[in-house]
Write a protein that holds these residues in place. Structure first.
Motif, PDB file in Angstrom:
ATOM      1  N   GLY A  88      19.798  38.345 -23.541  1.00  9.15           N
ATOM      2  CA  GLY A  88      18.610  37.601 -23.935  1.00  9.15           C
ATOM      3  C   GLY A  88      18.917  36.119 -24.004  1.00  9.15           C
ATOM      4  O   GLY A  88      19.783  35.688 -24.769  1.00  9.15           O
ATOM      5  N   TYR A 116      14.199  38.256 -33.263  1.00  7.43           N
ATOM      6  CA  TYR A 116      13.262  39.016 -32.435  1.00  7.43           C
ATOM      7  C   TYR A 116      12.424  38.066 -31.593  1.00  7.43           C
ATOM      8  O   TYR A 116      12.144  36.930 -31.984  1.00  7.43           O
ATOM      9  CB  TYR A 116      12.356  39.889 -33.292  1.00  7.43           C
ATOM     10  N   SER A 117      11.989  38.556 -30.437  1.00  5.95           N
ATOM     11  CA  SER A 117      11.258  37.725 -29.494  1.00  5.95           C
ATOM     12  C   SER A 117       9.776  37.620 -29.817  1.00  5.95           C
ATOM     13  O   SER A 117       9.157  36.581 -29.574  1.00  5.95           O
ATOM     14  CB  SER A 117      11.415  38.298 -28.075  1.00  5.95           C
ATOM     15  N   ALA A 173      14.144  36.236 -24.506  1.00  7.37           N
ATOM     16  CA  ALA A 173      14.574  37.342 -25.368  1.00  7.37           C
ATOM     17  C   ALA A 173      15.638  36.875 -26.346  1.00  7.37           C
ATOM     18  O   ALA A 173      16.586  36.177 -25.974  1.00  7.37           O
ATOM     19  CB  ALA A 173      15.108  38.488 -24.530  1.00  7.37           C
ATOM     20  N   PHE A 232      16.520  42.006 -28.722  1.00  7.63           N
ATOM     21  CA  PHE A 232      15.554  42.381 -27.692  1.00  7.63           C
ATOM     22  C   PHE A 232      15.684  43.835 -27.229  1.00  7.63           C
ATOM     23  O   PHE A 232      14.695  44.405 -26.757  1.00  7.63           O
ATOM     24  CB  PHE A 232      15.670  41.438 -26.487  1.00  7.63           C
TER      25      PHE A 232
END
Length: 331
Positions: free
Chosen positions: A276, A217-218, A306, A310
């Motif tokens: 991403g 996850y970003s 990302a 994302f």
């Protein structure tokens, strides 16, 4: 990449062992985290809208929203259809949005003895579409769901109107090296208890650098407590759930996309790639591979910063790209 995951695996296993020696893993925390994708469906609503379709593959769990031409959303591993909650809410005015849980993940109840490899997932999806009277769909896919989407569009091209792919397997990275330690753990029957169980019990751990958050996850606030519970609870709380997760993981070991390139080049389905660029699982170059290989590619959108999952964090971006591909005016 492989060494990085091995290091994280050792760190996490050591942490889990230390907590077990202390007596127990921490219980579910009350901490709430703020959704970066505000305005999405919550777990209570999503659960209330969950349906099941009985097929020869088992009872397939899915969520459906909207009306009109259908869109099919294919989630990643080890997530489920909740990954697409933001996109479903945004795109349901334009499409009959259907988001199933793959066999072995989420809330789908798999038939005894059923194979859950990517090829079987494709045939399950065909049965789902037939059961829902959907002759063709716009497909949106992420991660291992993207491999299934490529198999679907090449084996059943009449079923797919358009294809929107985000970070996912390609023929040269199927599975990607980063997933090999997970496959090894699944073969040993240790993956769920080594990773998913500690993450479910300790939400900050799940969001840490050695958890699913830091890996895929970003934003450090992701995944939320609610999402962690929704993703992992059905997988860890019964021996049957654990066994199906391991079966799904082992189904990723063989390259499901081996030899697919000629069929992708022949494919005339309009396709768009959204990638991403901070993903440490799938290579940025894979986006270019898909762009030059898919026979009717509409190009690549690169999303700086990302990571793999994302699409869950940026549902507005997914909705924007989907509408553009579908030829629907922006809202």
């Amino acid at each position: 990449m492989h060494n990085s995951w091995m290091l994280r695996r050792r760190e996490l296993l050591g942490l889990a062992a230390g907590m077990a020696a202390a007596g127990a893993l921490p219980g579910c925390l009350s901490r709430s985290t703020r959704e970066s994708n505000a305005g999405t469906l919550d777990a209570r609503t999503f659960t209330a809208e969950r349906r099941f379709l009985k097929t020869r593959f088992g009872r397939i769990a899915y969520v459906e929203r909207g009306s009109g031409p259908a869109a099919l959303f294919l989630h990643g591993f080890p997530l489920n259809s909740f990954q697409w909650r933001g996109a479903l809410e945004r795109l349901s005015p334009d499409r009959r949005c259907v988001a199933p849980d793959f066999m072995g993940l989420g809330y789908t109840e798999v038939a005894d003895g059923q194979d859950v490899s990517p090829a079987s997932q494709v045939e399950m999806l065909v049965a789902l579409l037939e059961g829902l009277s959907l002759p063709s769909v716009d497909v949106v896919a992420n991660d291992s769901g993207g491999a299934v989407a490529q198999l679907l569009v090449t084996r059943h091209p009449e079923r797919v109107r358009t294809l929107l792919l985000t970070n996912c397997d390609v023929e040269s990275e199927c599975p990607p090296p980063a997933v090999l330690p997970v496959i090894d753990m699944a073969r040993d029957g240790t993956y769920v208890d080594a990773w998913l169980t500690p993450w479910l019990a300790d939400k900050p751990l799940a969001r840490s650098e050695v958890g699913i958050g830091g890996m895929t996850y970003s934003h450090p606030s992701q995944p939320t407590d609610e999402a962690i519970e929704y993703y992992f609870a059905p997988l860890v709380r019964s021996p049957r759930g654990k066994a199906w997760v391991h079966a799904y993981t082992l189904g990723l070991e063989k390259n499901a996309l081996a030899g697919i390139e000629p069929a992708l080049k022949r494919c005339r389905v309009p396709a768009r790639i959204v990638w991403g660029m901070a993903d440490t699982i799938f290579s940025p170059s894979s986006a270019d591979y898909l762009d030059r290989t898919l026979g009717n590619s509409r190009g690549v959108r690169r999303v700086e910063g990302a990571k793999l999952f994302f699409p869950e964090e940026y549902p507005d971006l997914i909705a924007e790209e989907a509408r553009r591909l579908w030829g629907v005016a922006s809202r």
